[in-house]
Scaffold this active site. Structure first.
Site, PDB file in Angstrom:
ATOM      1  N   LYS A 134      31.273  33.654  40.605  1.00 36.30           N
ATOM      2  CA  LYS A 134      32.603  33.969  40.079  1.00 36.30           C
ATOM      3  C   LYS A 134      33.422  34.685  41.142  1.00 36.30           C
ATOM      4  O   LYS A 134      32.983  35.683  41.721  1.00 36.30           O
ATOM      5  CB  LYS A 134      32.503  34.825  38.814  1.00 36.30           C
ATOM      6  CG  LYS A 134      33.857  35.052  38.152  1.00 36.30           C
ATOM      7  CD  LYS A 134      33.713  35.610  36.754  1.00 36.30           C
ATOM      8  CE  LYS A 134      35.073  35.804  36.082  1.00 36.30           C
ATOM      9  NZ  LYS A 134      35.824  34.529  35.984  1.00 36.30           N
ATOM     10  N   PHE A 171      38.886  30.545  26.631  1.00 33.08           N
ATOM     11  CA  PHE A 171      39.159  29.616  25.532  1.00 33.08           C
ATOM     12  C   PHE A 171      38.079  29.607  24.461  1.00 33.08           C
ATOM     13  O   PHE A 171      38.208  28.896  23.472  1.00 33.08           O
ATOM     14  CB  PHE A 171      39.362  28.200  26.081  1.00 33.08           C
ATOM     15  CG  PHE A 171      40.756  27.943  26.576  1.00 33.08           C
ATOM     16  CD1 PHE A 171      41.740  27.493  25.720  1.00 33.08           C
ATOM     17  CD2 PHE A 171      41.089  28.198  27.897  1.00 33.08           C
ATOM     18  CE1 PHE A 171      43.032  27.278  26.164  1.00 33.08           C
ATOM     19  CE2 PHE A 171      42.380  27.984  28.352  1.00 33.08           C
ATOM     20  CZ  PHE A 171      43.358  27.527  27.486  1.00 33.08           C
ATOM     21  N   HIS A 229      29.007  38.610  35.137  1.00 31.94           N
ATOM     22  CA  HIS A 229      29.142  37.168  35.348  1.00 31.94           C
ATOM     23  C   HIS A 229      28.214  36.708  36.466  1.00 31.94           C
ATOM     24  O   HIS A 229      27.626  37.523  37.180  1.00 31.94           O
ATOM     25  CB  HIS A 229      30.590  36.805  35.697  1.00 31.94           C
ATOM     26  CG  HIS A 229      31.497  36.748  34.514  1.00 31.94           C
ATOM     27  ND1 HIS A 229      32.138  37.871  34.013  1.00 31.94           N
ATOM     28  CD2 HIS A 229      31.873  35.720  33.715  1.00 31.94           C
ATOM     29  CE1 HIS A 229      32.866  37.527  32.966  1.00 31.94           C
ATOM     30  NE2 HIS A 229      32.725  36.223  32.769  1.00 31.94           N
ATOM     31  N   GLY A 233      39.181  37.573  34.126  1.00 29.28           N
ATOM     32  CA  GLY A 233      40.426  37.497  33.364  1.00 29.28           C
ATOM     33  C   GLY A 233      40.232  37.941  31.930  1.00 29.28           C
ATOM     34  O   GLY A 233      41.123  38.555  31.328  1.00 29.28           O
ATOM     35  N   THR A 234      39.059  37.644  31.369  1.00 27.29           N
ATOM     36  CA  THR A 234      38.750  38.076  30.005  1.00 27.29           C
ATOM     37  C   THR A 234      38.721  39.589  29.916  1.00 27.29           C
ATOM     38  O   THR A 234      39.257  40.183  28.970  1.00 27.29           O
ATOM     39  CB  THR A 234      37.396  37.497  29.558  1.00 27.29           C
ATOM     40  OG1 THR A 234      37.468  36.074  29.603  1.00 27.29           O
ATOM     41  CG2 THR A 234      37.035  37.947  28.158  1.00 27.29           C
ATOM     42  N   THR A 251      42.627  28.509  34.145  1.00 20.02           N
ATOM     43  CA  THR A 251      42.498  29.214  35.413  1.00 20.02           C
ATOM     44  C   THR A 251      43.346  30.479  35.374  1.00 20.02           C
ATOM     45  O   THR A 251      44.489  30.455  34.918  1.00 20.02           O
ATOM     46  CB  THR A 251      42.958  28.317  36.574  1.00 20.02           C
ATOM     47  OG1 THR A 251      42.316  27.047  36.466  1.00 20.02           O
ATOM     48  CG2 THR A 251      42.614  28.947  37.909  1.00 20.02           C
TER      49      THR A 251
END
EC number: 1.17.1.8
Length: 241
Positions: free
Chosen positions: A137, A101, A133, A143-144, A74
């Site tokens: 979202k 991840f 996205h 965040g990426t 998160t």
């Protein structure tokens, strides 16, 4: 391993599938209606958090207090990073945190760094970024995308900050890298970095086809962090540092 899932939405369910397929056991599922408790984390080997930005910091502090190795997927707690790192370092905690991840995305992070270094001398090329996205979202930019922007800015001196028209940080005054955040139906995640000049464009893109890559990376991280102390990222897990 015995695992507690923190957050049990689409990602949590995908992680559960991979955990079971790799011989692990999910012994607890923390949600808004069933929050983390001391009883829930008894005898667990790790917790994997894909919850919400408004709850993640409380979850992190709970898991540090109870000395549970944590995989934090998160985002939205960057402002508290130094405080969290201090707690982990002084209380012998263990955490892997990442904005993404996916193994493929983390290779893409490395490619982004290398491309930024390569393009640095060529001032006729202007870098830009787009992320796409799904409409559910909550954060923009992703965040990426922020991680990609941070790495680009560290390796390319044309800009000293970023801005996003779809974010509170929307002012483009000064030298800032533009991140365009697009929301479309059922897009798992696409990130593109482009270097544009008057005569051509150089681009790199990562497109996620499903959530399996994100979930697999989180499970691999939970396996990797066993018997380790400290705060880590996927660069450590994949030996990309």
């Amino acid at each position: 391993m015995k695992i507690v899932l923190v957050g049990y939405g689409k990602m949590g369910k995908e992680i559960e599938k991979i955990l079971v397929s790799r011989g692990h056991e999910v012994i607890g599922k923390a949600t808004k209606d069933n929050p983390l408790s001391s009883e829930m984390v008894k005898n667990v080997d790790a917790a994997i958090d894909f919850s919400t930005p408004d709850s993640v910091l409380d979850n992190i502090n709970f898991l540090i207090t109870h000395k549970i190795p944590s995989i934090i997927g998160t985002t939205g707690w960057n402002e508290s990073y130094d405080e969290v790192k201090h707690r982990i370092d002084t209380e012998d905690g263990a955490m892997v945190h990442a904005s993404n991840f996916s193994v493929g995305v983390n290779l893409f992070f490395k490619l982004n760094e290398q491309l930024a270094k390569l393009m640095e001398p060529y001032k006729e090329y202007t870098p830009e970024m787009t992320e796409i996205h799904h409409t559910e979202k909550l954060d923009a930019p992703s965040g990426t995308a922020i991680s990609l922007a941070t790495d680009l800015l560290q390796n390319h001196t044309q800009f000293n900050d970023w801005y996003c028209p779809q974010n509170d940080k929307k002012s483009k005054s000064g030298n800032k890298l533009k991140i365009e955040a697009v929301r479309e139906h059922d897009v798992k995640g696409t990130h593109t970095i482009s270097y544009q000049s008057k005569i051509d464009t150089i681009s790199i893109t990562h497109e996620a086809h499903n959530r399996e890559g994100f979930a697999l990376g989180a499970v691999i991280s939970a396996e990797w962090i066993q018997n380790k102390k400290g705060i880590f990222t996927m660069k450590d897990v994949l030996a990309l540092s």
